[in-house]
Write a protein that holds these residues in place. Structure first.
Motif, PDB file in Angstrom:
ATOM      1  N   MET A  54      -7.190   4.929  -7.351  1.00 21.75           N
ATOM      2  CA  MET A  54      -6.330   4.151  -6.897  1.00 21.75           C
ATOM      3  C   MET A  54      -5.067   4.952  -6.181  1.00 21.75           C
ATOM      4  N   ASP A  55      -4.778   4.376  -5.125  1.00 23.94           N
ATOM      5  CA  ASP A  55      -3.516   5.093  -4.546  1.00 23.94           C
ATOM      6  C   ASP A  55      -2.288   5.089  -5.301  1.00 23.94           C
ATOM      7  N   PRO A  56      -1.704   6.525  -5.744  1.00 23.40           N
ATOM      8  CA  PRO A  56      -0.597   6.408  -6.364  1.00 23.40           C
ATOM      9  C   PRO A  56       0.581   5.671  -5.971  1.00 23.40           C
ATOM     10  N   ALA A  57       0.665   5.137  -4.676  1.00 26.69           N
ATOM     11  CA  ALA A  57       1.752   4.239  -4.085  1.00 26.69           C
ATOM     12  C   ALA A  57       1.425   2.670  -4.682  1.00 26.69           C
ATOM     13  N   ASP A  58       0.096   2.300  -4.929  1.00 30.13           N
ATOM     14  CA  ASP A  58      -0.254   1.119  -5.544  1.00 30.13           C
ATOM     15  C   ASP A  58       0.376   1.093  -7.069  1.00 30.13           C
ATOM     16  N   TRP A  59       0.101   2.156  -7.919  1.00 28.51           N
ATOM     17  CA  TRP A  59       0.553   2.241  -9.101  1.00 28.51           C
ATOM     18  C   TRP A  59       2.212   2.172  -8.932  1.00 28.51           C
ATOM     19  N   ASP A  60       2.847   2.744  -8.205  1.00 34.54           N
ATOM     20  CA  ASP A  60       4.372   2.771  -8.195  1.00 34.54           C
ATOM     21  C   ASP A  60       4.725   1.373  -7.817  1.00 34.54           C
ATOM     22  N   ARG A  61       4.152   0.808  -7.092  1.00 35.96           N
ATOM     23  CA  ARG A  61       4.474  -0.741  -6.590  1.00 35.96           C
ATOM     24  C   ARG A  61       4.492  -1.642  -7.820  1.00 35.96           C
TER      25      ARG A  61
END
Length: 253
Positions: free
Chosen positions: A100-107
């Motif tokens: 998964m994209d780390p940006a998705d985790w952060d969002r």
């Protein structure tokens, strides 16, 4: 309805659809005036049009630290104060931990955990002015049971439960109760889409999976009924708790 929320002022986030919209309807039916908050302006307009003068609608991205204070100000200006906050807005992201994209985790964490924190911080001063209040947040059984491919969502919902317990102790002296609900699979557009996305990869049928896991889909109105109880004076001695609403699914190992 009992009128148990008569003359209370509430904010419901994620109010455009699903559990949030059902809760807004229930709160209004119980006598509350409600500010509907969501990023979907079209959905907000539909729900607000259904509920009439008892509600106001405002676009709100709960991940933005400025939007929830503005939403509280809107409630105070429109209805004179704030008694109830239902932190219901949430988002998810699929994908394994290594892909998964780390940006998705952060969002996911910004919305699901940050949104709860921003909501609590914004609501407390207004609730203190009223002599107390009730804060409710939506967690999920996903925060208690492991499922492949939704680690960000599951971890964020576990964090919501922990944050609920901490806030309950910190705010008890202000007569502000803080609780959470952890629904299982509820028949909303978002849940059905998520189930279909995950189960297509496994070759499973969403309805069959739900039937095997928890007997049937939950309905948004069933969750809204519990939410109305928890933010009412009927639950005046209840704080720091998370109510699991899953037709017994988590009773099995």
């Amino acid at each position: 309805m009992s009128g148990r929320l008569q003359d209370r002022v509430a904010i419901v986030t994620g109010a455009a659809h699903g559990i949030g919209a059902a809760a807004a309807r229930r709160f209004v039916a119980e006598g509350a005036r409600v500010v509907l908050a969501d990023i979907s302006e079209r959905g907000l307009a539909e729900t607000a049009g259904e509920l009439g003068d008892a509600v106001r609608a405002i676009r709100c991205d709960v991940a933005d630290p400025q939007d929830l204070p503005a939403t509280v100000d809107h409630a105070v200006t429109a209805f004179g104060g704030l008694d109830i906050l239902f932190n219901n807005a949430a988002t998810g992201a699929g994908g394994g931990l290594t892909e998964m994209d780390p940006a998705d985790w952060d969002r996911v964490f910004a919305v699901n955990v940050g949104g709860v924190l921003h909501g609590i911080r914004a609501a407390v001063p207004a609730m203190r002015e009223r002599g107390g209040g009730a804060i409710l947040s939506t967690s999920s059984v996903a925060g208690r049971c492991a499922s492949p491919g939704i680690a960000a969502y599951a971890a964020s919902k576990a964090a919501v439960e922990s944050l609920t317990r901490s806030a309950a102790l910190e705010l008890r002296e202000n007569r502000i109760r803080v609780n959470a609900i952890a629904p299982g699979l509820v028949r909303t557009r978002a849940a059905e889409a998520s189930a279909r996305f995950l189960l297509d990869a496994l070759g499973s049928d969403p309805d069959g999976y739900v039937a095997a896991r928890q007997g049937r889909w939950g309905e948004p109105d069933e969750i809204a009924a519990v939410a109305a109880h928890l933010v009412s004076d009927e639950a005046s001695f209840t704080t720091g708790q998370c109510y699991v609403l899953d037709n017994g699914a988590t009773l099995r190992a």
